[in-house]
Scaffold this motif. Structure first.
Motif, mmCIF file in Angstrom:
data_model
loop_
_atom_site.group_PDB
_atom_site.id
_atom_site.type_symbol
_atom_site.label_atom_id
_atom_site.label_comp_id
_atom_site.label_asym_id
_atom_site.label_seq_id
_atom_site.Cartn_x
_atom_site.Cartn_y
_atom_site.Cartn_z
ATOM 1 N N TYR A 71 12.153 58.605 41.455
ATOM 2 C CA TYR A 71 13.550 58.656 41.914
ATOM 3 C C TYR A 71 14.253 59.969 41.559
ATOM 4 C CZ TYR A 71 13.079 53.706 42.986
ATOM 5 O OH TYR A 71 12.678 52.516 43.525
ATOM 6 N N ASN A 72 13.521 60.832 40.864
ATOM 7 C CA ASN A 72 14.049 62.150 40.519
ATOM 8 C C ASN A 72 15.306 62.069 39.642
ATOM 9 O OD1 ASN A 72 13.569 64.894 40.590
ATOM 10 N ND2 ASN A 72 15.025 65.248 42.268
ATOM 11 N N GLU A 73 15.404 61.023 38.865
ATOM 12 C CA GLU A 73 16.472 60.888 37.853
ATOM 13 C C GLU A 73 15.923 60.023 36.722
ATOM 14 O OE1 GLU A 73 19.767 58.034 38.557
ATOM 15 O OE2 GLU A 73 19.105 58.113 40.657
ATOM 16 N N PRO A 74 16.436 60.207 35.500
ATOM 17 C CA PRO A 74 15.828 59.504 34.357
ATOM 18 C C PRO A 74 16.099 57.992 34.333
ATOM 19 C CG PRO A 74 17.746 60.750 33.648
ATOM 20 C CD PRO A 74 17.509 61.115 35.094
ATOM 21 N N PHE A 75 15.024 57.233 34.047
ATOM 22 C CA PHE A 75 15.104 55.792 33.865
ATOM 23 C C PHE A 75 14.449 55.443 32.510
ATOM 24 C CE2 PHE A 75 15.959 55.852 38.339
ATOM 25 C CZ PHE A 75 16.624 54.662 38.629
ATOM 26 N N VAL A 76 14.978 54.400 31.875
ATOM 27 C CA VAL A 76 14.407 53.977 30.588
ATOM 28 C C VAL A 76 13.931 52.524 30.668
ATOM 29 C CG1 VAL A 76 15.734 55.565 29.138
ATOM 30 C CG2 VAL A 76 16.686 53.316 29.701
ATOM 31 N N LYS A 77 12.924 52.223 29.845
ATOM 32 C CA LYS A 77 12.440 50.848 29.734
ATOM 33 C C LYS A 77 13.339 50.089 28.754
ATOM 34 C CE LYS A 77 7.579 52.083 30.421
ATOM 35 N NZ LYS A 77 6.237 52.170 29.769
ATOM 36 N N VAL A 78 13.661 48.842 29.099
ATOM 37 C CA VAL A 78 14.478 47.990 28.235
ATOM 38 C C VAL A 78 13.586 46.872 27.695
ATOM 39 C CG1 VAL A 78 16.488 46.461 28.093
ATOM 40 C CG2 VAL A 78 16.553 48.495 29.564
ATOM 41 N N MET A 122 8.673 42.711 20.421
ATOM 42 C CA MET A 122 9.507 43.062 21.566
ATOM 43 C C MET A 122 8.668 43.060 22.842
ATOM 44 S SD MET A 122 12.297 43.452 19.927
ATOM 45 C CE MET A 122 13.442 44.209 21.067
ATOM 46 N N THR A 123 9.237 42.520 23.897
ATOM 47 C CA THR A 123 8.541 42.489 25.186
ATOM 48 C C THR A 123 9.366 43.248 26.229
ATOM 49 O OG1 THR A 123 9.577 40.380 25.768
ATOM 50 C CG2 THR A 123 7.409 40.285 24.732
ATOM 51 N N PHE A 124 8.683 43.817 27.221
ATOM 52 C CA PHE A 124 9.344 44.566 28.280
ATOM 53 C C PHE A 124 10.236 43.648 29.119
ATOM 54 C CE2 PHE A 124 9.268 45.918 32.757
ATOM 55 C CZ PHE A 124 9.939 47.135 32.643
ATOM 56 N N SER A 125 11.460 44.113 29.395
ATOM 57 C CA SER A 125 12.407 43.298 30.161
ATOM 58 C C SER A 125 12.680 43.892 31.546
ATOM 59 C CB SER A 125 13.726 43.158 29.391
ATOM 60 O OG SER A 125 14.689 42.471 30.149
ATOM 61 N N GLU A 126 13.098 45.183 31.579
ATOM 62 C CA GLU A 126 13.458 45.803 32.855
ATOM 63 C C GLU A 126 13.518 47.315 32.703
ATOM 64 O OE1 GLU A 126 17.447 44.888 34.006
ATOM 65 O OE2 GLU A 126 18.223 45.036 31.969
ATOM 66 N N VAL A 127 13.770 47.975 33.839
ATOM 67 C CA VAL A 127 13.995 49.418 33.848
ATOM 68 C C VAL A 127 15.403 49.660 34.369
ATOM 69 C CG1 VAL A 127 13.316 51.613 34.891
ATOM 70 C CG2 VAL A 127 11.566 49.993 34.195
ATOM 71 N N ARG A 128 16.141 50.559 33.719
ATOM 72 C CA ARG A 128 17.493 50.891 34.187
ATOM 73 C C ARG A 128 17.723 52.384 34.049
ATOM 74 N NH1 ARG A 128 20.168 52.262 29.745
ATOM 75 N NH2 ARG A 128 19.973 51.049 27.830
ATOM 76 N N SER A 129 18.808 52.856 34.666
ATOM 77 C CA SER A 129 19.146 54.285 34.600
ATOM 78 C C SER A 129 19.425 54.705 33.157
ATOM 79 C CB SER A 129 20.386 54.579 35.455
ATOM 80 O OG SER A 129 20.130 54.319 36.814
ATOM 81 N N TYR A 130 19.021 55.928 32.865
ATOM 82 C CA TYR A 130 19.252 56.485 31.532
ATOM 83 C C TYR A 130 20.747 56.620 31.266
ATOM 84 C CZ TYR A 130 19.265 59.827 27.654
ATOM 85 O OH TYR A 130 19.493 60.455 26.449
ATOM 86 N N GLN A 131 21.166 56.232 30.044
ATOM 87 C CA GLN A 131 22.559 56.389 29.632
ATOM 88 C C GLN A 131 22.594 57.243 28.375
ATOM 89 O OE1 GLN A 131 24.121 52.432 29.109
ATOM 90 N NE2 GLN A 131 23.734 51.838 31.223
ATOM 91 N N PHE A 132 23.696 57.962 28.199
ATOM 92 C CA PHE A 132 23.832 58.835 27.035
ATOM 93 C C PHE A 132 23.632 58.018 25.746
ATOM 94 C CE2 PHE A 132 26.370 60.792 23.637
ATOM 95 C CZ PHE A 132 25.781 62.054 23.610
ATOM 96 N N GLY A 133 22.771 58.506 24.885
ATOM 97 C CA GLY A 133 22.511 57.809 23.632
ATOM 98 C C GLY A 133 21.214 57.023 23.638
ATOM 99 N N ASP A 134 20.618 56.796 24.819
ATOM 100 C CA ASP A 134 19.343 56.070 24.889
ATOM 101 C C ASP A 134 18.235 56.867 24.206
ATOM 102 O OD1 ASP A 134 20.298 53.865 26.228
ATOM 103 O OD2 ASP A 134 19.809 54.620 28.226
#
Length: 288
Positions: free
Chosen positions: A63-70, A38-50
């Motif tokens: 940004y003071n809000e959760p972000f996850v690596k995709v 698996m390779t890193f693709s992008e960062v996006r806002s955290y969604q329920f279930g991540d």
């Protein structure tokens, strides 16, 4: 065959096998044969279930809000088609020879790989190494492979699976998906298969004819061994002759199964008059 007839045959095989690969095997092939990681693709806002383990704490703090690596699958794969074109493949008691079925299976696999943007290479062999086409992508490359499968005239007549496997592992350095297509009417390839299976993902596809399983009782007939050009008078009325013929076939079949099983490689067998599409689909689903 002349150019016009060859192009017509290539087109006919393309239409048939591409339909199969597009509608049946594309997704199954992708599920069965995974990429290299698996390779890193992008960062996006955290969604329920991540998965919280994928939270990017640096971006989250900024940004003071959760972000996850995709992440996405690193797909780049290579498929090698190792195809037996020895004289025994020019046998068929029905409408098609074994070599014709092998060509269709190879084309189906090639189009499935192309659909997933993988490279495809080809090795044609007999008891000699007949033709090697390095792995490459694209439809035009697959069509070239089909043309060679249809019209290539081999120098050798017998079969040497071990030498073909040795050659593949010497030219393909990175891990590859290797399909060996043959009737496997050969011996002494188990040791080489075990070595190559430790490095590559190997599958043996055995194609055979119903008349190779059992000999009908039709009296005294003349038979030709295509691989030795030897003409023999055979008394098919003799029960011991028919039993010996069936035992020889069973011996080769058992050696095939034992060799691939001990090597940890995949395998499937299909008779000329059976649906190879169903056999492939079951194999892919089982593997996945």
């Amino acid at each position: 065959m002349d150019t016009k007839e060859l192009l017509k045959k290539v087109r006919k095989i393309e239409i048939k096998t591409k339909r199969l690969s597009n509608h049946v095997f594309g997704g199954e092939y992708h599920s069965t044969f995974k990429g290299r990681g698996m390779t890193f693709s992008e960062v996006r806002s955290y969604q329920f279930g991540d998965d919280v383990r994928n939270i990017d704490w640096n971006v989250t703090a900024r940004y003071n809000e959760p972000f996850v690596k995709v992440f996405e699958e690193e797909r780049e794969l290579t498929m090698m088609l190792v195809v037996d074109i020895s004289a025994s493949e020019l046998f068929g008691s029905g409408e098609q020879y074994k070599r014709e079925i092998i060509t269709e299976i190879a084309a189906t696999l090639a189009f499935s790989a192309t659909q997933n943007n993988d490279k495809i290479g080809l090795l044609l062999f007999t008891d000699e190494l007949e033709l090697f086409i390095p792995p490459k992508k694209g439809r035009s490359h697959v069509l070239r492979i089909i043309r060679e499968l249809l019209e290539f005239e081999p120098k050798g007549k017998s079969t040497n699976i071990s030498e073909a496997l040795k050659y593949v592992t010497s030219v393909i350095k990175k891990k590859a998906i290797i399909f060996v297509l043959s009737d496997f009417m050969d011996e002494e390839y188990q040791h080489t298969l075990k070595i190559i299976s430790g490095k590559h993902d190997v599958t043996g596809i055995r194609v055979y004819d119903e008349r190779e399983e059992s000999m009908p009782n039709v009296g005294l007939v003349q038979m030709l061994d295509r691989e030795t050009d030897e003409l023999l008078m055979v008394n098919t009325g003799s029960k011991s002759v028919r039993n010996s013929y069936a035992a020889h076939f069973k011996e080769r079949e058992n050696y095939f199964k034992e060799s691939f099983s001990k090597s940890g490689a995949g395998m499937l067998s299909t008779r000329v008059d059976e649906s190879y599409a169903k056999k492939l689909l079951v194999y892919f689903k089982t593997r996945a």
